[in-house]
Motif scaffolding. Structure first.
Motif, mmCIF file in Angstrom:
data_model
loop_
_atom_site.group_PDB
_atom_site.id
_atom_site.type_symbol
_atom_site.label_atom_id
_atom_site.label_comp_id
_atom_site.label_asym_id
_atom_site.label_seq_id
_atom_site.Cartn_x
_atom_site.Cartn_y
_atom_site.Cartn_z
ATOM 1 N N UNK A 592 -15.722 -14.915 -28.582
ATOM 2 C CA UNK A 592 -15.624 -14.236 -29.881
ATOM 3 C C UNK A 592 -15.249 -15.192 -31.007
ATOM 4 N N UNK A 593 -14.658 -16.337 -30.661
ATOM 5 C CA UNK A 593 -14.296 -17.340 -31.665
ATOM 6 C C UNK A 593 -15.418 -18.336 -31.930
ATOM 7 N N UNK A 594 -16.528 -18.174 -31.240
ATOM 8 C CA UNK A 594 -17.635 -19.108 -31.409
ATOM 9 C C UNK A 594 -17.544 -20.316 -30.512
ATOM 10 N N UNK A 595 -16.472 -20.400 -29.696
ATOM 11 C CA UNK A 595 -16.303 -21.538 -28.798
ATOM 12 C C UNK A 595 -17.134 -21.325 -27.526
ATOM 13 N N UNK A 596 -17.546 -22.437 -26.934
ATOM 14 C CA UNK A 596 -18.334 -22.334 -25.705
ATOM 15 C C UNK A 596 -17.386 -22.200 -24.511
ATOM 16 N N UNK A 597 -17.752 -21.300 -23.597
ATOM 17 C CA UNK A 597 -17.042 -21.209 -22.326
ATOM 18 C C UNK A 597 -17.567 -22.290 -21.397
ATOM 19 N N UNK A 598 -18.853 -22.523 -21.445
ATOM 20 C CA UNK A 598 -19.479 -23.666 -20.793
ATOM 21 C C UNK A 598 -20.820 -23.917 -21.458
ATOM 22 N N UNK A 599 -21.326 -25.129 -21.288
ATOM 23 C CA UNK A 599 -22.563 -25.557 -21.936
ATOM 24 C C UNK A 599 -22.962 -26.873 -21.267
ATOM 25 N N UNK A 600 -24.249 -27.166 -21.140
ATOM 26 C CA UNK A 600 -24.622 -28.442 -20.509
ATOM 27 C C UNK A 600 -24.117 -29.670 -21.257
ATOM 28 N N UNK A 601 -23.754 -29.519 -22.532
ATOM 29 C CA UNK A 601 -23.216 -30.657 -23.288
ATOM 30 C C UNK A 601 -21.704 -30.537 -23.469
ATOM 31 N N UNK A 624 -25.256 -27.512 -30.234
ATOM 32 C CA UNK A 624 -26.668 -27.232 -30.488
ATOM 33 C C UNK A 624 -27.059 -27.939 -31.780
ATOM 34 N N UNK A 625 -27.655 -29.103 -31.662
ATOM 35 C CA UNK A 625 -27.922 -29.970 -32.810
ATOM 36 C C UNK A 625 -29.340 -29.752 -33.316
ATOM 37 N N UNK A 626 -29.450 -29.192 -34.514
ATOM 38 C CA UNK A 626 -30.770 -28.951 -35.093
ATOM 39 C C UNK A 626 -31.402 -30.248 -35.571
ATOM 40 N N UNK A 627 -32.704 -30.309 -35.439
ATOM 41 C CA UNK A 627 -33.464 -31.480 -35.883
ATOM 42 C C UNK A 627 -33.899 -31.245 -37.327
ATOM 43 N N UNK A 628 -32.932 -31.328 -38.228
ATOM 44 C CA UNK A 628 -33.220 -31.034 -39.632
ATOM 45 C C UNK A 628 -32.828 -32.169 -40.573
ATOM 46 N N UNK A 660 -32.036 -32.993 -28.348
ATOM 47 C CA UNK A 660 -31.315 -32.970 -27.076
ATOM 48 C C UNK A 660 -31.079 -34.391 -26.590
ATOM 49 N N UNK A 661 -29.818 -34.777 -26.475
ATOM 50 C CA UNK A 661 -29.505 -36.096 -25.919
ATOM 51 C C UNK A 661 -29.207 -35.958 -24.435
ATOM 52 N N UNK A 662 -29.373 -37.042 -23.695
ATOM 53 C CA UNK A 662 -29.128 -37.026 -22.262
ATOM 54 C C UNK A 662 -28.935 -38.457 -21.788
ATOM 55 N N UNK A 1020 -35.919 -43.717 -35.535
ATOM 56 C CA UNK A 1020 -34.476 -43.555 -35.359
ATOM 57 C C UNK A 1020 -34.124 -42.059 -35.406
ATOM 58 N N UNK A 1021 -33.303 -41.630 -34.454
ATOM 59 C CA UNK A 1021 -32.827 -40.247 -34.405
ATOM 60 C C UNK A 1021 -31.308 -40.290 -34.342
ATOM 61 N N UNK A 1022 -30.649 -39.729 -35.341
ATOM 62 C CA UNK A 1022 -29.183 -39.746 -35.393
ATOM 63 C C UNK A 1022 -28.659 -38.512 -34.659
ATOM 64 N N UNK A 1023 -27.782 -38.767 -33.702
ATOM 65 C CA UNK A 1023 -27.175 -37.693 -32.905
ATOM 66 C C UNK A 1023 -25.674 -37.705 -33.173
ATOM 67 N N UNK A 1024 -25.132 -36.535 -33.507
ATOM 68 C CA UNK A 1024 -23.699 -36.423 -33.811
ATOM 69 C C UNK A 1024 -22.940 -35.968 -32.566
#
Length: 1254
Positions: A592-601, A624-628, A660-662, A1020-1024
């Motif tokens: 409910x706070x917008x926090x992830x309980x789990x996520x692959x990242x 979830x990093x948008x490509x914008x 998506x970084x990996x 170049x792709x910048x990932x935060x």
């Protein structure tokens, strides 16, 4: 006879292959002379030949066409995301209902048991299973304390010794191999709680009756994890019984400070902490006050809001940027507040009236503006006495609607000798709060926790409403304070290692190569943020409050404690059917706070074992990093809208372009993804699934005639599809699970169920989770033939994923030939001949010669159903086994393996191609480097295509280098040319300097990499990285206890004497210069990418002023430079090939030093060939790196990242349960206690006699 003719033919083909190899060797020998420019056509021929040979090698080794042919019987169907997410949410909901049912039964039993034992007397000699003291059979009993003192000075009673109980413990895999006992529960007592105190031991006595309900719950649901009862007196009863972990230096665990306890015992709350900032709050008083504040902060959770203000003449926030607002009590903000209070220094005179007025106005403004918790509100006043009671302030702000008082006031009087205690006590008693008098730090935690029962009074008085609370994700029993301790230990170990290393290597330690090696190793450890780790067990907990039901309990509204059970995150993940989401698909849960309980990242740890400071406060939009192409923390409004829909538990779908970084955050792909989400009912959680739109919209499925029961009817033994040992299944997927039995490996469990499926009467279960007993009793009261557990008989319960098992058996049947030892000559068991002349020549080579020439060690196949097969290419049987074992230990996760994901993505770049990769640290490895090549197999039907499998092989890097050298001849071995093979992310696969293998090319030659960017070879792709950890310099001087104290001068004198003695010792041993130089390098910049240059040689040898400089500075560097962990944001500049068809850059020739290179794609691969003219000058200082760099937000001097995030906070949804008032609460008069004072009768008698005589 045919045999001599076959043998003659083999010799003939071997001769032909030898001649062919000579031609390949000699053609490049007509190569470039050093003075010539780079010949574009020649480089083109190299790329073509290399690509052709590698592709045909892979084609022959993997038999990819035969694999593709094997799947022709399958069909391709559309993937329905909305249906999948709804089905998964219902499975999770059913499982969570089962856990809630178990907790509810614990709660009911506890309340009834406490009621029935209310008149029992406390037995101080009662023996129980103490988790920290109980023994196993054979353990020696601890010696009885002797001589035992007659009296305990603090409690005035004889010390009690009860011999620890003995229990038999057995390791169980479902409890992570923790030794447990399912007959009894064990009790953990915090270090600050005396277990023989009357109220504590009495609660331990009656709560032992909970063992029966614990056992019944586990019998009804064998998937239950730890069950527990946390008592308001401080102890925790846990089932099954187990020993407490003694590996940690200090047992910090107190169940009352855990989020599952706090959120169940009290509704969400807004708290303003007011700390007296007058000049009298010095020394021990300040220490106690800070301890009080820190303890209050430890009791808060993510649904609470808080702020701390100090008050002297003016009211000031301890964190300047948190002025005039309440902030969410997440780990990051709490850490910021603790650092702020640590640096606080008292001054001036305290103005209580201004402070209370400010606090009330802040709470009123928070409520009216719909910010904060919007439930309970409280003011915590910490000081050494108030000059007046400020009645007018309370009448104005808190007594408008009697008897209801919206804000509770809790007061903490600090100091042994205080005069103005009555006014500060009055504040608490007249405002439905609690008063505490503290004179020692040892009693702080227990006294502070008294506010919890007061906040719980409306809940207890209501009696019948038991809110169900789901906690945020957390790391089992670990405390975040342990992270700081572990980091301190880590720094000390590094210092010790440096000194020991210098003893061994002396000045060689300062050589650039050694410095780089040491720096790189430590930085790599810092960046090590594993997604999957077994160091901690992450979980959420469901809990409920337990009330005192005694008739007279309404006078005090006593809360007995909290009941709960853990739900491991891995157990939830197993319900998500990753098989249904396919490769590069995933699911995650948002609170409910917008926090992830789990996520692959979700990356909660760093250094491989240390929890991050704010590991469980990661927002979904931070992963979830948008490509914008927006800047850091400039989140797209579309993403924010989706987030709002998710936290409001709506149902919806949306596609987005994301990054998506990996692969350790060193590779990136830009991809269009589809998202679906829906609520998990009766919880604060929302389930989200996502899969790539390009290849995720379709999936493989089997036809009706291929189902398991039809295969069995035909008389085929499905167990035979899994013969041999060269196969594995995905270890994290739930294929079939037995509730009452455990198996050594997933493969053994699978074989067990395959045997059962062949037996008559096999039934597929309808659900993964059993129904709660109360639901099942109502549903099956009519003697329905359907049992509570979907199983063959009532004594055994199990679950099988029918769709996954059907796919797995089909894949095993059609690929069973892959792992077999096939004939090495022209045809394999499937009867398909090799397709190309080169492949024919390869097939005619004897196995040993083939291995020697091409270096192939192993071929593998992984399918979409989680099956992995392989076969080795060594001739030595023992070597075969070792290679297979090494592969099977690290490559069993099928569609989740990086080589699988990359191969599927590469299919849409070049369909007929392999993806080649080497480890990033290959150049530093002393063992044989292996190259991994993989290729995706797609099945097409009716215009739809779906990934069915990935085939690949591993071969020796030395063989690849030899092949490259044979093709290029000596051209790349000359000093004027440099040849590189780079992969699609810019990492070196082949270099004439082997130590560069695996490194990012921008770190090898930044100038050329920059040109490749400018010419659109790479993009170049910048990932935060919004989960990064930085290191802030830590000041060891704590002003709170040393300010104006004469002992500080004694301490300084002692430190000076110690440093002087060390200086003389080190001078005699002559190792100070090396250590000082090294520590200058080590502590200069912990977040940098390149080590500082070493000191000049003449300085290190004492020439000029170097000796004096080192003599003056070595001690400063020898002293440990402590840093503290700090949450921060980082960014990585990653790179990917610009995959535009007919890219003109590949047609460009070299032109003197204006363009001193030729770059060409290597056909049928993810590689490019780069040839550079080394005679042209280049800027060696230009370095492009993929290492993380801290993001500078250009904040004001005193502001931190927490301040920046607070100024841009996101929406949240408040918990549904809020019980903050009850009409009968005003009748409760209990409002506080002072510090404990024990009377000495002898001293009193003496005083009485003296008073008579004097």
């Amino acid at each position: 006879m045919a045999w001599p003719r076959t043998r003659t033919l083999a010799h003939w083909w071997r001769l032909c292959l030898g001649l062919f190899s000579i031609v390949v060797w000699l053609v490049p020998c007509v190569n470039l002379q050093p003075a010539e420019n780079i010949n574009y056509n020649l480089v083109h021929s190299w790329a073509d030949k290399l690509g052709m040979e590698l592709f045909h090698l892979g084609d022959f080794i993997t038999r990819r066409k035969e694999v593709q042919e094997s799947f022709k019987e399958a069909k391709v169907v559309s993937r329905n995301g909305a249906s999948i997410v709804d089905s998964m949410a219902k499975e999770i909901e059913m499982m969570m209902d089962l856990k809630v049912s178990a907790v509810r039964r614990i709660m009911d039993t506890a309340e009834n048991t406490a009621l029935s034992h209310q008149n029992d007397l406390a037995d101080k000699m009662f023996s129980y299973y103490n988790a920290k003291e109980m023994l196993e059979p054979g353990d020696p009993f601890p010696p009885i304390p002797t001589p035992a003192p007659d009296m305990d000075k603090d409690i005035g009673e004889p010390l009690i010794y009860v011999q620890p109980k003995v229990v038999v413990l057995e390791k169980r895999p479902e409890f992570h191999n923790t030794p447990v006992n399912f007959s009894v529960s064990s009790v953990h007592v915090p270090v600050n709680v005396f277990d023989r105190a009357p109220d504590v031991i009495k609660a331990i006595q009656w709560s032992e009756n909970l063992d029966q309900i614990f056992r019944d719950n586990y019998k009804n649901d064998p998937t239950l994890s730890w069950q527990f009862f946390g008592s308001s007196t401080g102890f925790m009863r846990q089932f099954p019984a187990s020993k407490w972990n003694k590996d940690v230096p200090v047992d910090l665990y107190d169940c009352r400070l855990r989020s599952w306890y706090m959120e169940a015992a009290t509704s969400p709350k807004d708290i303003v902490i007011l700390m007296d900032g007058s000049g009298s709050m010095l020394g021990q008083r300040l220490d106690i006050a800070k301890h009080v504040v820190n303890t209050i902060l430890d009791t808060l959770g993510t649904n609470d809001f808080v702020n701390i203000f100090t008050f002297a003449k003016e009211v000031s926030p301890v964190v300047s940027c948190f002025e005039d607002l309440l902030i969410q009590a997440n780990l990051d903000n709490i850490r910021e507040l603790k650092e702020g209070i640590e640096s606080f220094k008292p001054k001036s005179i305290a103005n209580y009236t201004a402070a209370l007025t400010f606090a009330f106005e802040l709470l009123e403004d928070t409520k009216s503006s719909s910010r904060g918790a919007q439930c309970n509100q409280a003011i915590m006043v910490i000081g050494d006495g108030a000059p007046e009671n400020n009645r007018a302030v309370f009448e104005l702000h808190n007594w408008r609607d009697p008897p209801y008082k919206p804000v509770r006031v809790f007061t903490y009087l600090i100091g042994k000798e205080v005069a103005n205690w009555d006014d500060i006590r009055w504040m608490a008693c007249e405002n439905q709060g609690y008063y505490v008098h503290l004179s020692d730090t040892a009693e702080v935690r227990e006294m502070v926790l008294n506010y919890i029962p007061v906040m719980a009074r409306p809940l207890v008085l209501g009696r019948h409403d038991h809110p169900v609370i789901w906690s945020q994700v957390y790391a089992d029993i670990e405390d975040t304070k342990l992270s700081d301790y572990l980091w301190e230990i880590k720094q000390c170990e590094e210092q010790k290692a440096d000194v020991l290393e210098y003893w061994q290597v002396q000045d060689r330690m300062l050589e650039p190569s050694e410095m780089h090696r040491r720096e790189y190793r430590r930085m790599k450890e810092t960046w090590n943020q594993p997604v999957d780790s077994n160091v901690y067990q992450f979980m959420t907990t469901v809990s409920m409050p337990i009330y005192d039901r005694r008739e007279n309990a309404t006078r005090i509204a006593n809360i007995l404690g909290v009941a709960g059970t853990d739900v491991p995150i891995n157990d939830i993940k197993k319900l998500l059917s990753p098989f249904m989401l396919g490769v590069n698909g995933y699911a995650f849960i948002v609170t409910n706070n917008g926090y992830i309980l789990f996520h692959p990242d979700f990356r909660p740890i760093f250094q491989g074992y240390i929890l991050k400071p704010s590991y469980n406060s990661v927002d979904m939009i931070e992963v979830e990093l948008l490509d914008d192409d927006k800047g850091a923390r400039d989140f797209n409004p579309v993403l924010l809208t989706i987030r709002d829909s998710i936290i409001n538990q709506s149902t919806g779908s949306k596609w987005m372009l994301v990054k998506n970084h990996f692969d350790e955050m060193k590779r990136v792909i830009r991809i269009k993804r589809q998202y679906y989400w829906t609520a998990i009912k009766k919880t604060p959680f929302t389930l989200v699934i996502s899969y790539p739109e390009q290849y995720g919209v379709s999936r493989m499925d089997i036809r009706t005639e291929q189902e398991i029961h039809r295969v069995n009817i035909k008389g085929t033994n499905i167990r035979s599809f899994f013969d041999g040992k060269r196969w594995k299944i995905h270890p994290d997927w739930l294929f079939c699970k037995h509730s009452n039995r455990t198996f050594k490996t997933p493969e053994i469990e699978l074989l067990y169920f395959l045997e059962r499926m062949s037996e008559p009467g096999w039934r597929w279960p309808g659900s993964r989770s059993a129904m709660p007993p109360e639901h099942a009793a109502a549903m099956f009261s009519n003697n329905s033939s359907t049992g509570r557990y979907p199983s063959i008989n009532e004594k055994e319960s199990y679950y099988c994923d029918r769709q996954l098992m059907q796919a797995l058996v089909f894949d095993a049947r059609v690929t069973g030939w892959f792992s077999n030892k096939t004939s090495w000559h022209s045809k394999d068991e499937k009867g398909t001949s090799a397709s190309s002349p080169i492949a024919v020549l390869m097939g005619l080579l004897p196995r040993n010669e083939f291995k020697q020439r091409f270096g192939v060690t192993l071929a593998f196949l992984a399918t979409h159903s989680g099956l992995t097969r392989w076969h080795e290419f060594h001739s030595n049987g023992l070597e075969d086994t070792r290679i297979g074992e090494a592969f099977s230990q690290n490559n069993t996760r099928a569609i989740d393996e990086i080589w699988y994901k990359r191969a599927v993505d590469q299919h849409f770049v070049r369909e007929e191609s392999f993806v080649y990769s080497v480890p990033f640290d290959a150049g530093e490895s002393k063992s044989e480097i292996l190259v991994t090549a993989s290729h995706a197999i797609f099945h097409n039907e009716g215009g739809k295509a779906a990934p069915a499998a990935v085939v690949g092989f591993q071969f020796q890097h030395s063989a690849l280098y030899k092949l490259f050298h044979n093709i290029t001849g000596n051209a790349c071995a000359m000093d004027d040319k440099d040849c590189y093979i780079l992969d699609n992310n810019g990492y070196v696969v082949i270099s004439t300097r082997v130590h560069e293998t695996g490194r990012f090319f921008g770190e090898v030659n930044g100038a050329i990499m920059k040109r490749l960017l400018e010419e659109n070879v790479y993009k170049r792709v910048i990932v935060y990285d919004y989960q990064a950890v930085c290191f802030k310099s830590k000041n060891d001087n704590n002003a709170s206890s040393m300010l104006l104290s004469p002992f500080i001068h004694v301490l300084r004198l002692g430190k000076w004497l110690l440093h002087t003695a060390l200086w003389y010792i080190v001078q005699l041993m002559q190792w100070a210069p090396g250590v000082s130089a090294h520590f200058a390098d080590m502590h200069g910049d912990l977040n940098g990418t390149e080590p500082r240059p070493p000191p000049e040689h003449h300085e290190r040898n004492g020439h000029g002023n170097g000796k004096k400089k080192n003599d003056d500075t070595w001690l400063r560097y020898l002293t440990l430079h402590r840093t503290r962990l700090k949450t921060c944001d980082m960014q990585r500049e990653l790179y990917t090939l610009f995959n535009e068809k007919d890219n003109v850059v590949y047609n460009m020739t070299a032109h003197a030093c204006e363009r001193p290179f030729v770059v060409l794609p290597i056909p049928n691969s993810n590689l490019i060939l780069l040839v550079i003219d080394q005679l042209c000058p280049r800027d060696a200082s230009l370095i492009l790196t993929v290492n993380p760099q801290t993001i500078d937000y250009h904040l004001p001097v005193n502001d931190s990242l927490a301040c920046f995030k607070q100024a841009n906070e996101f929406n949240r949804v408040r918990p549904q349960s809020c019980i903050s008032r009850h009409a009968n609460e005003s009748a409760i008069k209990l409002c506080g206690k002072g510090c404990a004072v024990y009377a000495n009768l002898g001293l009193l008698l003496l005083c009485h006699i003296l008073s008579r005589w004097l």
